[in-house]
Design a protein around this motif. Structure first.
Motif, PDB file in Angstrom:
ATOM      1  N   VAL A 266      -5.752   7.491   9.964  1.00 26.31           N
ATOM      2  CA  VAL A 266      -4.294   7.299   9.926  1.00 26.31           C
ATOM      3  C   VAL A 266      -3.909   6.797   8.535  1.00 26.31           C
ATOM      4  O   VAL A 266      -4.399   5.752   8.086  1.00 26.31           O
ATOM      5  CB  VAL A 266      -3.831   6.303  11.003  1.00 26.31           C
ATOM      6  CG1 VAL A 266      -2.315   6.114  10.920  1.00 26.31           C
ATOM      7  CG2 VAL A 266      -4.256   6.775  12.380  1.00 26.31           C
ATOM      8  N   ARG A 267      -3.029   7.549   7.841  1.00 29.27           N
ATOM      9  CA  ARG A 267      -2.588   7.159   6.495  1.00 29.27           C
ATOM     10  C   ARG A 267      -1.605   5.995   6.597  1.00 29.27           C
ATOM     11  O   ARG A 267      -0.612   6.073   7.342  1.00 29.27           O
ATOM     12  CB  ARG A 267      -1.948   8.349   5.794  1.00 29.27           C
ATOM     13  CG  ARG A 267      -2.915   9.531   5.617  1.00 29.27           C
ATOM     14  CD  ARG A 267      -2.238  10.753   5.005  1.00 29.27           C
ATOM     15  NE  ARG A 267      -3.143  11.889   4.966  1.00 29.27           N
ATOM     16  CZ  ARG A 267      -3.965  12.165   3.966  1.00 29.27           C
ATOM     17  NH1 ARG A 267      -3.972  11.358   2.907  1.00 29.27           N
ATOM     18  NH2 ARG A 267      -4.770  13.210   4.006  1.00 29.27           N
ATOM     19  N   LYS A 268      -1.846   4.911   5.818  1.00 28.23           N
ATOM     20  CA  LYS A 268      -1.034   3.701   5.926  1.00 28.23           C
ATOM     21  C   LYS A 268      -0.066   3.551   4.752  1.00 28.23           C
ATOM     22  O   LYS A 268       1.136   3.394   4.957  1.00 28.23           O
ATOM     23  CB  LYS A 268      -1.951   2.476   6.017  1.00 28.23           C
ATOM     24  CG  LYS A 268      -2.822   2.448   7.271  1.00 28.23           C
ATOM     25  CD  LYS A 268      -1.990   2.402   8.543  1.00 28.23           C
ATOM     26  CE  LYS A 268      -2.866   2.299   9.782  1.00 28.23           C
ATOM     27  NZ  LYS A 268      -2.066   2.215  11.021  1.00 28.23           N
ATOM     28  N   VAL A 269      -0.545   3.562   3.510  1.00 23.99           N
ATOM     29  CA  VAL A 269       0.323   3.450   2.330  1.00 23.99           C
ATOM     30  C   VAL A 269      -0.153   4.449   1.290  1.00 23.99           C
ATOM     31  O   VAL A 269      -1.274   4.959   1.371  1.00 23.99           O
ATOM     32  CB  VAL A 269       0.338   2.020   1.749  1.00 23.99           C
ATOM     33  CG1 VAL A 269       0.923   1.031   2.739  1.00 23.99           C
ATOM     34  CG2 VAL A 269      -1.077   1.601   1.338  1.00 23.99           C
ATOM     35  N   ARG A 270       0.691   4.707   0.256  1.00 25.24           N
ATOM     36  CA  ARG A 270       0.385   5.737  -0.743  1.00 25.24           C
ATOM     37  C   ARG A 270       0.659   5.204  -2.148  1.00 25.24           C
ATOM     38  O   ARG A 270       1.620   4.461  -2.376  1.00 25.24           O
ATOM     39  CB  ARG A 270       1.218   6.985  -0.477  1.00 25.24           C
ATOM     40  CG  ARG A 270       1.023   8.122  -1.475  1.00 25.24           C
ATOM     41  CD  ARG A 270       1.672   9.395  -0.947  1.00 25.24           C
ATOM     42  NE  ARG A 270       1.042   9.779   0.309  1.00 25.24           N
ATOM     43  CZ  ARG A 270       1.539  10.708   1.134  1.00 25.24           C
ATOM     44  NH1 ARG A 270       2.675  11.319   0.830  1.00 25.24           N
ATOM     45  NH2 ARG A 270       0.911  11.007   2.252  1.00 25.24           N
ATOM     46  N   THR A 271      -0.187   5.625  -3.091  1.00 26.47           N
ATOM     47  CA  THR A 271       0.058   5.352  -4.508  1.00 26.47           C
ATOM     48  C   THR A 271       0.512   6.642  -5.175  1.00 26.47           C
ATOM     49  O   THR A 271       0.110   7.741  -4.769  1.00 26.47           O
ATOM     50  CB  THR A 271      -1.201   4.837  -5.212  1.00 26.47           C
ATOM     51  OG1 THR A 271      -2.170   5.875  -5.251  1.00 26.47           O
ATOM     52  CG2 THR A 271      -1.777   3.635  -4.484  1.00 26.47           C
ATOM     53  N   VAL A 272       1.340   6.494  -6.216  1.00 30.03           N
ATOM     54  CA  VAL A 272       1.859   7.653  -6.943  1.00 30.03           C
ATOM     55  C   VAL A 272       1.607   7.443  -8.436  1.00 30.03           C
ATOM     56  O   VAL A 272       2.098   6.468  -9.021  1.00 30.03           O
ATOM     57  CB  VAL A 272       3.355   7.869  -6.686  1.00 30.03           C
ATOM     58  CG1 VAL A 272       3.868   9.039  -7.519  1.00 30.03           C
ATOM     59  CG2 VAL A 272       3.621   8.108  -5.210  1.00 30.03           C
TER      60      VAL A 272
END
Length: 321
Positions: A266-272
């Motif tokens: 399950v994906r929780k947070v993302r960096t860009v």
């Protein structure tokens, strides 16, 4: 063919002999004394012809026997050839069976290696549980001894106070001493020390074309509790608790890169890390409630490549609160 040639030869010999003998017989009419000689010659001719006939018959019989023997030998040769072909086929089947057995042996070896690795992991986990259990047993023993000690002191104090003339003063003093002692023991015993859980891992080189799924950080800086695996890139919670995770990425040149912190798929947070400039930094942090055995890792969402040096720029960290 040989027997026919022998018969022709004998026929010619006999014809010549008869012609000679016939000429001699015509001459014997002139001389009766030669008649006996002619008869003797005829008798000798008959004997010789009979002997030759026997030899010819024996020769023909020998040739027939030789032919039979040759036929028998040919048949045996054909049987031997068929047996050789059968043995060749059996040899081919045996080779195929050996190859199959070798493949099965290789598969069995791989399975044994996998089982050995699983057994080693289970052994390490059991050892960790034994250490934790030993610590809990030691804490329980300390508390049990403390309780027994306090109980004995309380009984002794009560008995002493009952016998004392100044029971009220002594009882008050004993209770105060008991409270102070209990506070001191509580401070000394305190909660059992828990092994900390914390890790930091990073990349020590860059990649301009990386487009994998899980980003594995091979360079381990800290790994308290041994929860992070540098081979799989995953952190596995050694016990229940609240954990903090953070990831920092630096893009390669002007490539864009989007990474996610994932808990058990399950994906929780993302960096860009955008492509608006060179070596753009993306970072994010998340607090997760984990049960023992839950896994957390960094996974690519899109983009490619990352930047780092011998002192890591792209890192993944986590710890328990």
């Amino acid at each position: 063919m040989l027997s026919r040639l022998v018969l022709v030869f004998l026929f010619v010999v006999q014809t010549n002999s008869l012609s000679v003998l016939t000429d001699d017989k015509s001459q014997t009419t002139k001389n009766d004394g030669e008649t006996v000689l002619v008869r003797q010659l005829l008798n000798q001719e008959t004997v010789i012809r009979m002997a030759l006939d026997r030899k010819v018959n024996d020769l023909v019989k020998g040739i027939a026997d030789l032919k039979k023997n040759m036929e028998t030998s040919n048949q045996q040769l054909q049987d031997a050839k068929r047996e050789i072909e059968t043995n060749k086929q059996q040899l081919q089947d045996a080779k195929k069976e050996i190859e199959t057995n070798n493949q099965q042996l290789q598969d069995a070896k791989k399975e044994i290696e996998t089982n050995n690795q699983q057994l080693q992991d289970a052994t390490n986990e059991i050892a960790s549980l034994i250490k934790e259990n030993s610590a809990l047993k030691a804490q329980w023993q300390v508390q049990s001894n403390l309780t027994a000690f306090l109980s004995d002191n309380l009984k002794t104090t009560i008995n002493s106070l009952k016998q004392s003339q100044n029971s009220q003063r002594e009882l008050s003093s004993a209770v105060s001493s008991l409270q102070v002692f209990q506070r001191n023991m509580s401070v000394l015993s305190g909660p059992a020390k828990v092994t900390p859980v914390a890790f930091t891992a990073g990349m020590t080189s860059y990649s301009s074309w990386w487009q994998g799924e899980i980003l594995v950080f091979p360079h381990v800086i800290t790994n308290k509790g041994q929860g992070y695996s540098s081979s799989s890139g995953k952190f596995t919670a050694p016990r229940d608790g609240t954990y903090v995770f953070t990831v920092t990425t630096v893009s390669y040149s002007t490539n864009a890169l989007y990474l996610d912190i994932v808990q058990d798929g399950v994906r929780k947070v993302r960096t860009v890390s955008s492509s608006s400039a060179s070596s753009m930094t993306g970072t994010n942090l998340v607090v997760l409630e984990l049960d023992r055995g839950d896994a957390v890792w960094v996974e690519r969402n899109s983009g490619r490549g990352y930047n780092s040096y011998s002192v890591p720029l792209t890192t993944f960290s986590g710890f328990i609160l």
